[in-house]
Design an enzyme around this catalytic site. Structure first.
Site, PDB file in Angstrom:
ATOM      1  N   GLY A 221       0.780  -1.226   0.000  1.00 21.77           N
ATOM      2  CA  GLY A 221       0.000   0.000   0.000  1.00 21.77           C
ATOM      3  C   GLY A 221       0.814   1.280   0.000  1.00 21.77           C
ATOM      4  O   GLY A 221       0.321   2.332   0.402  1.00 21.77           O
ATOM      5  N   GLU A 440      13.200 -16.666  15.920  1.00 22.47           N
ATOM      6  CA  GLU A 440      13.208 -15.216  16.156  1.00 22.47           C
ATOM      7  C   GLU A 440      13.272 -14.888  17.645  1.00 22.47           C
ATOM      8  O   GLU A 440      13.984 -13.970  18.052  1.00 22.47           O
ATOM      9  CB  GLU A 440      11.982 -14.547  15.523  1.00 22.47           C
ATOM     10  CG  GLU A 440      11.902 -14.670  14.003  1.00 22.47           C
ATOM     11  CD  GLU A 440      13.142 -14.145  13.280  1.00 22.47           C
ATOM     12  OE1 GLU A 440      13.817 -13.247  13.820  1.00 22.47           O
ATOM     13  OE2 GLU A 440      13.448 -14.663  12.188  1.00 22.47           O
ATOM     14  N   HIS A 443      16.812 -15.092  18.769  1.00 18.71           N
ATOM     15  CA  HIS A 443      17.552 -13.853  18.505  1.00 18.71           C
ATOM     16  C   HIS A 443      17.242 -12.823  19.580  1.00 18.71           C
ATOM     17  O   HIS A 443      18.125 -12.151  20.107  1.00 18.71           O
ATOM     18  CB  HIS A 443      17.107 -13.233  17.171  1.00 18.71           C
ATOM     19  CG  HIS A 443      17.691 -13.873  15.951  1.00 18.71           C
ATOM     20  ND1 HIS A 443      19.030 -14.073  15.786  1.00 18.71           N
ATOM     21  CD2 HIS A 443      17.107 -14.318  14.807  1.00 18.71           C
ATOM     22  CE1 HIS A 443      19.238 -14.625  14.589  1.00 18.71           C
ATOM     23  NE2 HIS A 443      18.084 -14.790  13.980  1.00 18.71           N
TER      24      HIS A 443
END
Ligand code: ADP
Ligand code: MG
Ligand code: ZN
Length: 647
Positions: A221, A440, A443
């Site tokens: 967008g 993730e 991390h």
């Protein structure tokens, strides 16, 4: 879609188009004539060269015109021939095998009268054709190409794209048409405000940013947002795409930039939107590998000049979009240029539902349709994919002659769109998603404990294209120019945190998802050893020549070193990575509950950020050996390496 309106200033009358076309036809005719004229009339028959020599030696040849490529010769009249025979052509041609240096001698010995043919005998017409036609063809094609590319009536008006109108007038798009990107909207609201009441800001001497860079994957967008800013503020919208600037002819791109800004300034306040900025603003350092692209550089320079050249308070605001910010020329991000950057990311679950609502406005939905449910089933979809999905479902309903679009239509549409997307990017299955979530969070937890790396701002498992399946965003607290030794170590451990979490949770069965992390970690370790002199063992000696440091994955030639030193370097790099790996594993092992809990929450929400995330990560505790390692780079004597599966 907004209709292109002629909102521009009075423009020069364009040259009529037929000129280009007529010229081309004329040229083609002339060209044909050029080939046809010499072939008029009977052509003398062609015979083999050997026959020609034989005829000469038999004393039958009267005259010869020896050209470079052809010999034209006349036979002596044959006294013995019957009357009909004498009607036969007596002129022949032959093609010499090579330059035959003996030929004059042979001809002289046999009493043949010979010479060279006169220079081209077609006269003025061939001269004219030879000199005039090629340039005409050239210009004709040039004009035609320009005409085609510019889409406007401008044959032979090279570089003058005055006739081109960049303005799309008032877009009519509103912020309410863009959903799921609330943060970006908040940041951009200020721009709208400025465009609406410039006085309020200029009175106080405030400077509004001139350039805003929208960064995000395709279909999220960005274009729509830029239009919405213009629409909200009620100002004209000028747009051009970076790839359009890259023309065949040097100078055209630069002149287009000039025109664009000229037009825009006359209609200020307004928005100038440059789509695909990366096509134009590719880092000059990168592009110059093969001598660079002069045209692109010229265009880029012109853009920078234009941006520097006008006052932000004239009311022209430049918005650019890119999905590859990493390749942009750093000059573009300097103050006074695109110094404001706004992330337009793929939407999370709530965002997707909001976007679905926007697009379902014009569609008749059945009672059973649950947009929230659809949002859950469409992770990784960008706004454009969701728009596509709604449309697809509506088409299916229409095909089945239904009164309204049902949930079943949506389900089928999802399958279709997913199938299409799987080719383009990646949509994760449940197992993959779980792995990415743990990766993730790995991390994030390791990163939270490391010095100087900044706060972990956001963890996301909304896939972002083929490269990254999820990501952890860590923002530095301040601008950093130097990195201390312990910070680099921390960075390496953080990079390995993802892979380490996978090892712990999935019993050492690791995946390919961490290859980029491992690459980066190894590079950092190598730089510590070879460039920054941070290895105790090898000492402060630079083995690497610092050349392309600005690139993350650089590779510069090593200084000439002995094989023994090379081996030592390799060892040091390996140990540096291994120790960091051990620390990452130790941290995650110690915080296993936190890892589990956070990953499960991430799986549910897809995105974790802000205070809620920080509060969780603050609970992480360090393993005993971490401090020693951070300070010295070594593990305490009695530590047994947890795992060393890294190659
Ligand atoms: P981009 O410029 O980031 O590639 P576009 O703005 O061209 O994406 O989006 C293409 C289309 O997808 C839009 O016209 C709109 O219909 C739909 N779309 C994309 N993002 C959104 C969004 N956040 N909200 C509503 N519709 C969207
Ligand atoms: Mg776009
Ligand atoms: Zn990772």
């Amino acid at each position: 879609m907004p209709v292109k309106t002629n909102g521009g200033p009075p423009l020069k009358t364009p040259k009529p188009r037929q000129f280009g076309g007529g010229l081309l036809i004329l040229i083609t005719l002339l060209l044909l004539l050029n080939f046809v004229i010499p072939s008029f009339g009977p052509r003398p028959p062609q015979i083999p060269y050997s026959d020609f020599i034989a005829q000469v030696q038999a004393g039958k040849v009267d005259q010869a015109l020896v050209g470079n490529n052809q010999i034209e010769f006349t036979l002596k009249p044959d006294p013995n021939a019957p009357a009909t025979e004498s009607q036969r052509p007596r002129i022949y041609t032959t093609t010499p095998v090579a330059v035959d240096l003996d030929l004059p001698k042979i001809l002289r010995e046999n009493g043949v009268e010979f010479g060279a043919p006169p220079p081209n005998n077609n006269g003025w017409i061939s001269t004219l054709l030879g000199w005039v036609v090629p340039p005409l063809i050239f210009f004709g094609i040039w004009g035609w190409l320009l005409n085609r590319q510019g889409g406007g009536p401008q044959a032979l008006t090279v570089g003058k794209s005055k006739a081109r109108i960049y303005s799309e007038g008032i877009t009519g798009v509103k912020f309410s048409d863009v959903a799921g990107v609330d943060e970006a909207k908040v940041e951009l609201q200020e721009i709208v405000d400025f465009l609406k009441n410039a006085n309020k800001y200029t009175r106080l001497g405030a400077k509004i940013p001139k350039g805003v860079l929208l960064i995000g994957p395709p279909g999220t967008g960005k274009t729509l947002l830029a239009k919405a800013i213009a629409g909200e503020a009620g100002v004209p919208f000028f747009s051009i795409s970076g790839s359009e600037f890259i023309e065949l002819f040097v100078g055209v791109g630069a002149s287009r930039v000039r025109d664009l800004f000229e037009q825009a300034k006359q209609q200020a306040p307004c928005i100038v939107f440059i789509d695909e900025l990366d096509a134009l603003g590719k880092s000059r350092a990168q592009g110059s590998m093969f001598g660079g692209n002069d045209e692109r550089e010229q265009t880029l320079n012109q853009l920078l000049t234009e941006m520097d050249g006008f006052d932000a308070n004239t009311g022209v605001i430049i918005i650019a979009a890119t999905n590859r910010p990493e390749i942009l020329d750093p000059a573009l991000r300097r103050p006074g240029r695109f110094d404001r950057q706004v992330l337009v990311d793929r939407p999370d679950k709530i965002g997707r539902e909001a976007i679905l609502k926007v697009h379902a406005r014009n569609v008749k939905l059945a009672e059973d349709v649950d947009l929230g449910m659809i949002a859950i089933r469409t992770p990784g979809f960008a706004g454009a994919d969701l728009a596509n999905l709604v449309n697809e479902a509506a088409l299916l309903a229409a095909r089945n002659n239904r009164q309204a679009v049902t949930m079943a239509d949506f389900n089928e549409a999802i399958e279709r769109v997913v199938a299409g997307l799987e080719k383009k990017s990646r949509v994760l299955n449940e197992q993959e998603k779980k792995r990415v979530a743990y990766h993730e969070v790995g991390h994030a937890i390791v990163g939270a404990l490391m010095p100087g790396a900044g706060k972990v701002e956001k963890i996301s498992i909304v896939p972002r294209g083929v490269g990254a399946l999820g990501y952890t965003l860590q923002l530095p607290e301040e601008d950093r120019f130097l990195m201390a030794e312990d910070e680099i170590r921390g960075r390496i451990a953080t990079l390995l945190g993802g892979r380490s979490a996978e090892e712990l949770i999935f019993n050492n069965i690791v995946s390919t998802g961490a290859s980029d992390d491992i690459q980066k970690a190894t590079d950092l370790a190598e730089r510590m050893v070879t460039l920054y002199g941070m290895s105790d063992y090898l000492g402060p000696v630079a083995f690497e020549k610092p050349q392309a440091q600005f690139l993350e994955g650089y590779s510069s030639p090593r200084r000439a070193v002995s094989p023994k030193v090379t081996e030592e370097i390799d060892n040091e790099v390996k140990e540096t990575v291994e120790r960091a790996h051990h620390i990452a594993l130790a941290i995650l092992d110690k915080n296993r509950d936190l890892l589990e809990e956070t990953a499960q929450e991430l799986l549910g929400k897809e995105v974790l950020e802000g205070e809620a995330l920080r509060e969780r990560l603050n609970r992480a505790v360090a393993p005993p050996e971490m401090d020693t390692w951070l300070m010295t780079g070594n593990l305490p004597e009695d530590t047994a390496l947890m795992q060393t599966t890294l190659a």
